[in-house]
Design a protein around this motif. Structure first.
Motif, PDB file in Angstrom:
ATOM      1  N   VAL A   1      -3.744  -1.783  -9.194  1.00  0.00           N
ATOM      2  CA  VAL A   1      -2.547  -1.580  -8.897  1.00  0.00           C
ATOM      3  C   VAL A   1      -2.981  -0.673  -7.548  1.00  0.00           C
ATOM      4  O   VAL A   1      -3.674   0.362  -8.400  1.00  0.00           O
ATOM      5  N   ARG A   2      -1.617  -0.368  -7.216  1.00  0.00           N
ATOM      6  CA  ARG A   2      -1.038   1.187  -6.623  1.00  0.00           C
ATOM      7  C   ARG A   2      -0.081   1.667  -6.292  1.00  0.00           C
ATOM      8  O   ARG A   2       0.953   0.644  -6.037  1.00  0.00           O
ATOM      9  N   TYR A   3       0.166   3.092  -7.226  1.00  0.00           N
ATOM     10  CA  TYR A   3       1.892   3.473  -7.242  1.00  0.00           C
ATOM     11  C   TYR A   3       1.862   4.885  -6.589  1.00  0.00           C
ATOM     12  O   TYR A   3       1.179   5.915  -7.437  1.00  0.00           O
ATOM     13  N   LEU A   4       2.963   4.755  -6.408  1.00  0.00           N
ATOM     14  CA  LEU A   4       3.448   6.109  -6.208  1.00  0.00           C
ATOM     15  C   LEU A   4       4.549   6.519  -6.522  1.00  0.00           C
ATOM     16  O   LEU A   4       5.262   6.059  -5.971  1.00  0.00           O
ATOM     17  N   SER A   5       4.592   7.428  -7.337  1.00  0.00           N
ATOM     18  CA  SER A   5       5.630   8.083  -8.169  1.00  0.00           C
ATOM     19  C   SER A   5       6.472   9.094  -7.534  1.00  0.00           C
ATOM     20  O   SER A   5       6.436   9.036  -6.151  1.00  0.00           O
TER      21      SER A   5
END
Lengths: 246, 449
Positions: free
Chosen positions: B301-305
């Motif tokens: 997964v790749r997540y940008l906060s």
């Protein structure tokens, strides 16, 4: 009593017609604005300048291609550290190609590949009417104020307040908001000029953001020309060859 | 004026003070003021300066200094330092990467060259490699053919690519570095559509292995075929990959990636090798080969906060990897002085087996189950063009790990400075517990041109 009822019915009908007319006007204004801002299929050069609070600046030059309503690609020509990088957008999908890595990776619209105030969705902006619905339109002395709502949650900004020049039907300022109502950034268009083929539009876009106090980013537009492009240009496998189209 | 210059000390100081004031004022007017009160007119855009040229050149020059504290009693220290490991290991590397292309009509010749000189605790070494050198013909946007040395990067994983059957092995600590290609001929066809299926592309690759050609790929005197079918279907990237040939056994793979939200993406890979010839160490400590069926997979997964923290998480199951028990047996084998790699009493067959085993067991991430995490904070403390990251690789089988904080600054145009400090830790006979270094400090300065 009968007269009062008739007056109420007529007033209700007039209000409905008026509201509908405004909604229709808003859609028409936005579509005309899109048409005036960029042709259906084109190439363009852009310079992005990030200005820091101490006055230092950093510049990036991009070659951009767009076709239809949802296909766009941008290739970095300068500086050398970014040269050859390319970003592709197909609808809500975005990818970044880095020559050293040799393959495109998915990126998100809220990321920024250049740093500064502009993010990926600003660099790969589609037509406004593709991403936003007109929620309301208000007529002011010299301008229209459009209240735009994102069509899906994949769009970078939840809603926009757009001020449109009445005479030219070109955008003047756009306030971009998050779903929480927080102002993310303000975009300001200026320096209207002729790009050829009857295309008259702003050649400068400035932006600042309360999230980046003191920072500013500027985008200069040049070399905007209509160009016939194959759909296959807007694919992952073509990203390493975009430069051949210049 | 003369009085001031010839006067007493107080006047002299006053004069110097006045000159300093004038200098400071001039400096502020010349440097600070124009910088801080910029105007749009200051920016010019000469688009002609960026006109396309047939010859395109670029690259970077790099200096890298590394310092490692050696874990002297580890298995790998004894293996690599011939039983006499130093306490520390320092290394200075200067390298140059040159890339370029020459385009004429539908033909383009491109190249990627890499060279380095290195001075370390053991001595001096240098190398020069042609990473890529190929001729590409593009008669139309839909069709491309190329011939020459080319690097393939198939797969969606960030740290590992189990389905990248013709990729050169990736270093999970530096997954974005260029890698050497193989000599191939390939053909690529692309078609775009409207509707749920947006893109279809097919890439077919011929990869020969013979004397002086791709010898490190696998068994010699074979022509291998690899193909990749790519679909963009309902906003999802999907790859089907197949490899067939006698240099390596036949294998099948698939990959996918998709954006779930504007700040969240998922990706995955799967690879199946029906018959894999795998060197093993048996219960008695003997080296042998076994034919197994191996399935590897990766999920990420790749997540940008909202505060610009990018998180990449990947779980990798390596079906061809070694269990903690198998790794332990290999470490015991190396530990056993009777069967050191340097011993000359062994038969040719035994020596070959040991070399093969050494190559297999000592490759990066030879175990079975791994977790990769990269937390990357853009512009920490509001420092533009800086990046702070924390990279962790955990061997889930034995609990050993490497942990690497990293700082990068690229605020000066075309310069990039990177500092890293890696800690490698784990119990006895674990993967990272037996690496030759306990830690590594690294400074890297890179100039792009």
């Amino acid at each position: 009593m009968k007269n009062k009822l008739s007056a109420c019915v007529i007033a209700a009908i007039l209000m409905f017609v008026h509201t509908t007319a405004l909604a229709l006007d808003g859609d028409a204004i936005l579509e005309e604005l899109d048409r005036r801002m960029q042709p259906e299929s084109y190439e363009m050069y852009r310079k992005l300048i990030n200005v820091e609070p101490d006055g230092r600046s950093r510049e990036f030059v991009l070659y951009t291609l767009k076709k239809g309503q949802d296909k766009m690609v941008a290739l970095f020509l300068s500086p050398a550290s970014e040269k050859g990088r390319a970003t592709l957008r197909l609808g809500d999908n975005m990818w970044l190609y880095i020559p050293n890595v040799g393959r495109p990776i998915r990126i998100t619209s809220l990321q920024s590949v250049v740093g500064g105030v502009f993010n990926n969705s600003d660099i790969l902006r589609l037509d406004f009417s593709v991403e936003y619905d007109v929620r309301g339109a208000t007529e002011q002395e010299d301008t229209y104020l459009l209240d735009l709502q994102a069509k899906t949650s994949a769009v970078a900004y939840d809603h926009l307040h757009m001020v449109v020049d009445k005479a030219t039907l070109l955008p003047i300022t756009i306030d971009c908001y998050a779903a929480s109502g927080m102002l993310i950034k303000t975009l300001r268009y200026s320096a209207i000029k002729e790009f050829g083929d009857g295309m008259v539009r702003p050649s400068v876009l400035e932006t600042d953001s309360p999230l980046y106090q003191g920072y500013k980013s500027v985008m200069l537009f040049a070399g905007l020309e209509k160009k016939e492009l194959a759909d296959e240009v807007f694919t992952l496998d073509y990203l390493s060859r975009i430069d051949e189209l210049r | 004026m003369n009085c001031a210059s010839k006067g007493d000390g107080r006047n002299g100081r006053k004069g110097r003070k006045g000159r300093w004031h004038a200098f400071l004022t001039l400096f502020l007017v010349a440097v600070v003021v124009p910088g801080s009160s910029w105007a749009l007119e200051d920016f010019v855009f000469d688009v002609e300066a960026f006109a396309r040229k047939p010859l395109n050149l670029g690259g970077f020059a790099e200096m890298k200094w590394e310092h490692m504290d050696v874990r002297r009693d580890s298995v790998f220290s004894r293996l690599f330092f011939n039983d006499d490991p130093p306490t520390v290991f320092d290394q200075l590397t200067a390298s140059l990467q040159l890339n370029g292309s020459y385009t004429r009509g539908i033909a383009r010749f491109s190249w990627l060259l890499y060279g380095s000189v290195r001075e370390n605790t053991l001595g001096w070494s240098d190398r020069a490699d042609v990473y890529e050198s190929n001729l590409t013909l593009s008669p139309s946007p839909e069709l491309t053919a190329s011939l020459g040395k080319k690097s393939y990067q198939w797969g969606k994983g960030y740290a590992w690519n189990p389905a990248g059957f013709i990729n050169r092995g990736k270093d999970p600590n530096n997954p974005e570095e260029a890698r050497e290609g193989y000599i191939t001929a390939d053909l690529e066809a692309i078609r775009s559509f409207s509707g749920d299926l947006r893109t279809v592309s097919l890439t077919a690759v011929v990869l020969p292995v013979c004397a002086d050609v791709n010898e490190d790929f696998g068994d010699r005197d074979n022509v291998n075929l690899a193909a990749r079918l790519y679909l963009l279907y309902r906003d999802t990237d999907i790859d089907g990959i197949v490899f067939s040939g006698n240099s390596r056994s036949t294998r099948f793979g698939g990959t996918f990636s998709r954006n779930i939200r504007s700040n969240f993406a998922i990706h995955g890979e799967i690879a199946h090798v029906p018959r894999l010839n795998k060197p093993t160490v048996d219960q008695n400590g003997g080296l042998s080969r076994a034919t197994i069926s191996a399935t590897s997979y990766l999920l990420g997964v790749r997540y940008l906060s909202s505060f610009d923290l990018t998180t990449i998480l990947e779980y990798y199951h390596n079906g061809a990897g070694y269990s903690p028990a198998e790794m332990e047996r290999f470490y015991h084998l190396i530990d056993n002085r009777g069967v050191q790699l340097s011993d000359t009493g062994a038969t040719d067959l035994q020596r070959d087996l040991r070399q093969m085993a050494a190559a297999d067991f000592t490759r990066p991430n030879a175990g079975q189950d791994y977790l990769y995490a990269r937390l990357s904070q853009k512009e920490p403390l509001a420092i533009l063009y800086s990046n702070a990251a924390l990279i962790a690789i955990v061997n889930l089988g034995d609990g050993s790990y490497s942990l690497t904080p990293e700082l990068t600054y690229s605020g000066i145009t075309n310069w990039e400075l990177q500092m890293r400090f890696s800690v490698l830790n784990g119990g006895a006979l674990s993967e990272y517990g037996e690496k030759q270094n306990r830690n590594k400090l690294e400074f890297r300065l890179r100039y792009f041109f």
